[in-house]
Design a protein around this motif. Structure first.
Motif: not given
Ligand SMILES: [Ca+2]
Ligand SMILES: [Ca+2]
Lengths: 747, 747
Positions: B430-452
């Motif tokens: 749960s400490n992995i809060k953001n993706d590589i673009f600093s977008n939140g992981r509230s709708e979480n996804q595998a990989g570094a990008i949560c949403a383009v």
């Protein structure tokens, strides 16, 4: 308040149903073979509590344990006694590999003598897992089996950064274990020595925790040891692995008669040792007040890292001898006999010793600082001294007048008279904000005490520690004397005695056809000490005359004890060797035995002492050789033979053996003083009369040997504390000293 | 604003008098041999600033350095060029042993090609000491000498817990060094590997930092590497010592044509590798996208600890081959030839690989996970895959449909189509809060990008890094062609050329009685490529035909070059070997030389390439054997001989030597393909025609050898990347492969 549960089924059901805020109450009485798995989840302000109906009236006995797993759980007022754990631990902060405890507390509990029957069986009494768990106001004493009393485990991210708190507990006496793994606390291990732990050990009383050379073995990072009292513990607080420990405001209290009581032993990097008070410590090397070790260059993970960046500031050494010892463990002289990876040649560096106070009530001439190698890079600054001769040319040490406030404490409280004596201001020294009494350092002073305030300092008020409902020192004050006139009465007496009783024999001769089981500490003596009674053991089987139960102190005074040469005089009882047994013989004659004392695998005697006696017509004398696995174990801590007349020993008089060597114990002590020995020892150039292979402390003084058939009276271990002098040997036998001994290393 | 100073005396005086809040301005122009000791004390909101009058117009040249010591100091806009430091560092955050920097910043500065004349002389360009210092928006490129470009030092409490920040810098190309100590950053060393550093390296661009196998060598604890771009760097971010690093949201960008570009190499405990994007990486072992190493059990301080408790989660591997490689460095097969303390047999344990994304635009069949030993305790969970065959039975990997957003970036941005694909919820995930673009992981996804998101992602916008006033890529776009007809004109042409020019010779034959000094990168060719010009060097002294200056790329095309057998064709200029020189020969005939190329101690060629040419009548061919000290150094990165006709070589055709071995470099590359060799090699059963002792990568393919006098054409190093095939040898000479080589270990 809460649900009362009366048996394990009810308890299990209550735990299964428990919701945040629930209180589960165990009913008063004995809970036998209780395997409690307290797995539940409270929340931050609503813990789930498991507690005793009446504090101190719920006894967990038999083969029992308590596991705790989940969040915000508390356990109060349980009393573990009369048993041992069937698993690896008594209280364990996890249920299984997947379920550990977080934010859980064990409060006001007692674990007393809950020790394995077999001393060699390993367990831990409190095993920490998970994070942010606490052990508070508990009493824990009497562990004599293998394994640290308390152990923190950190393997895995879910157990790292654990921030456990161990506070306000009373760690009662832990007897000498006679080998390694007798710590009172071990925090991590070498494999987790890189892990941040942040364990806080504060406000505890450690009372004669003598298990081994490490009272506490800190093996992880950022642990804090604050305001603890180490009372006459034969060992040290050891920073064995891990870095950046804080050791602040602790009391290390020694004893006039012991040089085994240590202070702090330092290995690794970045420790701050501040505001500590060391009183009456006399030890050297591992046992010195401050032992700063040499490291192994590029040390393997489980060996000795170099000491760097350590700060030793604002401590007080009161009536200590050579409190600062550096390069302890240096073995550069063994470069030829040990592999390179074992040579501790890396000197301590970048270490500050500043603003400390050294006071001796009687002026001594022993050096304050002792080096076991060339001095490393140690910066001494503004250390104030009273009562030590010859410091004029010692850089960083200054003679000063001091004030002693004796009346306020069992420990004299010493300060420098000159309130303006200059201090050293090292990097981050401004973080040392308070003194040992938590008074501010705004008017700063050298040593642990900034100012002695008018409040009484009762350091040794043991009521501040452990559960209030538990009485820490219990004694049988109701001892009695029994008088016996026949063999039958003697056997009967041994059935009904209590701890501390005395049996006096009023007869000339008792014939004894079976062994005597000694199950309580007892004195056995002739009723008239000038007319010694003869005890004649008639069995020709290989049984002992006296079979010693666990934990007994057996005194034999003014008696003549005779065997048939097949039986041994004293033997431990194999069925329960959980606690050390001791034998004290004074003014007796022991004859006709196969051995006077014969150890068994796993048996341990703290003290075997025979004085002012006659020993004769024996196959062997004292056989302590059952630990053959080279793991550092041995069968007695002290074997003391003083002022005896010894004759006609066919084979060996003493065989005291320790295989393997890890420096973790006192290491075996053999004292052989003022005896006469005639006609003893197996014939042969290589035979040895007094065999002490691997024993660290040997003292053979002022004896008289004649007609010794063995080639050697003794072979001493030169590099250790093995000494002889004043002995007279008639004939060709001799005492030699071998400098190094080939020992199996234990790791 | 501020005091303008015009020379060193004024600068020194201004520094001496500086008060909190002062600004010292260095006047525009060249400051030669400037030894700046900026020692002063600002306060938190009033720093003392040292800056250029006009950014980019203050040049620090010659033998210069900048030392910074004290509190709250800032340096802005200085440009170091045309020189090198006379001390150990160019910018050093301390003045002397007692005075380091705290809360100081170096901003918008440039260090360009400020490299030692002697490549073997060691220095650091930025040396961190003290605490909380920052290097921001700087441009640093072109270090070719010994020593890491940036180094953080942590020995001593005053340098520990340092919390330095290295952010928004542009680390320009660092050429291959041909040996160890070519890191772009080294944070601590093995002796301080227990020290908490908390260094933050973020938002930097690392452009072809090819110095050695470690682009960044992290050797202390709690360092963070966040949002950096590793652009075609021949090396990896290596967690060499120390524990608990954070590697989050970095871009590792490879190249279709290289398998030397790496990702992250993992050693030790507790690292979190999250949200990283790996694109187009093809390497194996040390060069793989994720290389998790085997450790040495109970490793010495300076060797390889076991990997434990590492989390590799939410990363994306796009068009990578076998991105996950475990037990890299396992050498259990060498138990017989190496000491026990060198055997890396400890498998990685307690490591999680979860919620990652693997995508290949063209389906491949290479395994995602590669093991160099038996699998350790690695927990694979919920990793999603597209474009890799044969993962049906691979636990923890799931085939998924993916979306590729190609247009938005130079790197395709890939996500899983199914927005509800299940994820693993590990401890502390749960400490992995953001993706590589600093977008939140509230709708979480595998990989570094949560949403383009719709915003353009311009990763390679180099203007975000380094000083705005500095142009990062400068090229001489103004190259010219010179035509020469005589020897005199040729010598004259070499005097006036600029970088990138071409000299065309219009003649049949030029006699040349002295050497040609090549000081700029130049192409030398016949004006008509079908009518090759003959260059006849007539000296009988031991001089070279062409003496190569530092950093030149020398191209020789369509020429016949002849010597007298005493001179060498190409030699580096001893006076300045600071930067690698390169030689490219195409369609030439080289004959009558003592050697074609002869290295010197300390010289380094990145590439020596001879193709489509004729080499004949030589004593030797290519002699690269000057690094005899067994320190891992060698004299060329690539020696490539392809499609040549080679004949009449008296002695050795190639002698390419590397002594000592530390795995820190590409390791020397020798390519020998499609050549014919006739009548070559010293006579003798033990002689070798192509000597490649210690060279890691050797490729001998499809050549034709006849009349070879040496017993061996080549002896290959079997355990390394030494291969041969398709070769035809007429006669008794042969190619053999020796599995292990006795190498001196380098530590
Ligand atoms: Ca121990
Ligand atoms: Ca390196």
């Amino acid at each position: 308040s809460g649900n009362i549960v009366n048996n394990m089924a009810e308890l299990k059901s209550a735990i299964d149903k428990a919701q945040a805020g629930d209180v589960i109450v165990m009913s008063n009485g004995i809970w036998k073979d209780a395997e409690i798995d307290f797995k539940a989840n409270g929340i931050v302000d609503k813990p789930i509590v498991l507690k005793a109906e009446t504090p101190g009236k719920v006894f967990i006995e038999g083969q029992s344990f308590l596991k705790i797993a989940g969040h915000y759980l508390e356990v109060h007022d349980l009393y573990f006694r009369n048993g041992y754990t069937p698993i690896n631990s008594v209280i364990q902060f996890k249920s299984d590999e997947k379920n550990a405890a977080y934010d859980c507390k064990v409060v006001n509990c007692v674990i007393e003598n809950f020790t394995q029957l077999d001393r060699r069986k390993k367990d831990h009494w409190v095993e920490f897992w998970g994070q942010r768990n606490e052990l508070l106001y508990c009493y824990i004493a009497g562990k004599s089996n293998d394994g640290p009393t308390l152990r923190a485990e950190l393997k895995g991210n879910q157990h790292a950064n654990c921030h456990h708190i161990i506070a306000n507990n009373y760690f009662g006496p832990r007897p000498r274990r006679g080998g390694p793994r007798g710590e009172t606390m071990q925090l991590g291990d070498s494999y987790t020595s890189m892990v941040p732990a942040f364990i806080e050990v504060r406000d505890n009383f450690l009372d004669r925790c003598n298990g081994e050379v490490e009272v506490i073995s800190s093996k992880t990072n950022y642990n804090k040891f604050i305001n603890n009292v180490f009372y006459k513990c034969e060992g040290s607080l050891v920073l064995r692995h891990g870095n950046y420990a804080t050791i602040d405001s602790n009391w290390f209290i020694g004893d006039d008669n012991s040089d085994n009581i240590g202070g702090v032993r330092v290995i690794n990097t970045g420790h701050w040792i501040t505001n500590n008070y060391f009183y009456n410590l006399k030890g050297n090397e591992f046992r010195s007040a401050i032992a700063v070790m040499n490291g192994i260059p590029k040390s393997p993970l489980n060996r000795y890292n170099q000491v760097t960046d350590v700060v030793i500031a604002h401590n007080s050494w009161i009536d200590c001898i050579s409190p600062l010892q550096f390069s302890v463990g240096s073995n550069v002289n063994k470069s030829d006999v040990l592999p390179k990876s074992e040579i501790r040649s890396a000197l301590p560096i970048r270490t500050s010793v500043a603003n400390n106070l050294i006071y001796n009530s009687k002026t001594i001439s022993e050096a304050i600082v002792k080096y076991y190698d060339t001095p490393g890079d140690i910066d001494f600054q503004s250390n104030y001294v009273s009562g030590v001769e010859g410091i004029e040319n010692l850089n960083g040490f200054i003679t000063a007048e001091m004030t002693v406030a004796n009346s306020q404490s069992i420990v004299p409280l010493v300060t420098v008279v000159d309130r303006n004596a200059a201090l050293f201001n090292g990097f981050n020294f401004s973080n040392i904000k308070n003194d040992i009494f938590s008074n501010g350092r705004s008017e700063n002073q050298a040593g642990a005490i900034c100012a002695v305030k008018n409040t009484k300092q009762n350091l040794l008020d043991v009521d501040k520690y452990g559960p209030v409902w538990f009485e820490k020192s219990k004694k049988n004050t109701n001892t009695k004397q029994l008088s016996v006139k026949s063999s039958e009465e003697l056997y009967a007496a041994f059935e009904k005695i209590n701890d501390g009783d005395t049996i006096l024999i009023d007869a000339d001769l008792l014939k004894l056809d079976k062994l005597i089981k000694v199950e309580e500490s007892v004195v056995l003596a002739s009723s008239n000490k000038d007319q010694k009674v003869r005890l004649q053991f008639t069995s020709t089987e290989q049984v002992p005359a006296f079979e010693l139960g666990a934990g007994v102190n057996f005194h034999l005074n003014h008696l003549i004890v005779e065997g048939t040469k097949t039986l041994n005089c004293f033997e431990p009882n194999q069925a329960d060797m959980s606690i050390a047994t001791n034998v004290f013989v004074d003014e007796c004659t022991l004859s006709g035995f196969h051995s006077i004392y014969k150890s068994k695998k796993g048996s341990f005697a703290d003290t075997l002492k025979v004085v002012n006696s006659e020993l004769k017509d024996l196959v062997n004398g004292f056989i302590l050789d059952s630990e053959t696995e080279a793991k550092g174990d041995y069968n007695a801590e002290f074997l003391i033979l003083d002022n005896n007349k010894i004759s006609t020993i066919e084979n060996v008089l003493v065989n005291f053996y320790r295989g393997g060597y890890d420096e973790s114990t006192i290491g075996g002590n053999f004292v052989f003083n003022n005896n006469t020995v005639e006609g003893a020892g197996k014939r042969g150039a290589d035979e040895i009369l007094l065999k002490t292979q691997g024993i660290v402390n040997v003292r053979i003084l002022n004896n008289n040997f004649s007609s010794i058939e063995s080639g050697f009276v003794a072979r001493l271990w030169g590099e250790k504390n093995n000494v002889e002098s004043g002995n007279t040997i008639y004939g060709k036998s001799k005492i030699v000293s071998d400098e190094f001994l080939t020992q199996k290393l234990l790791y």
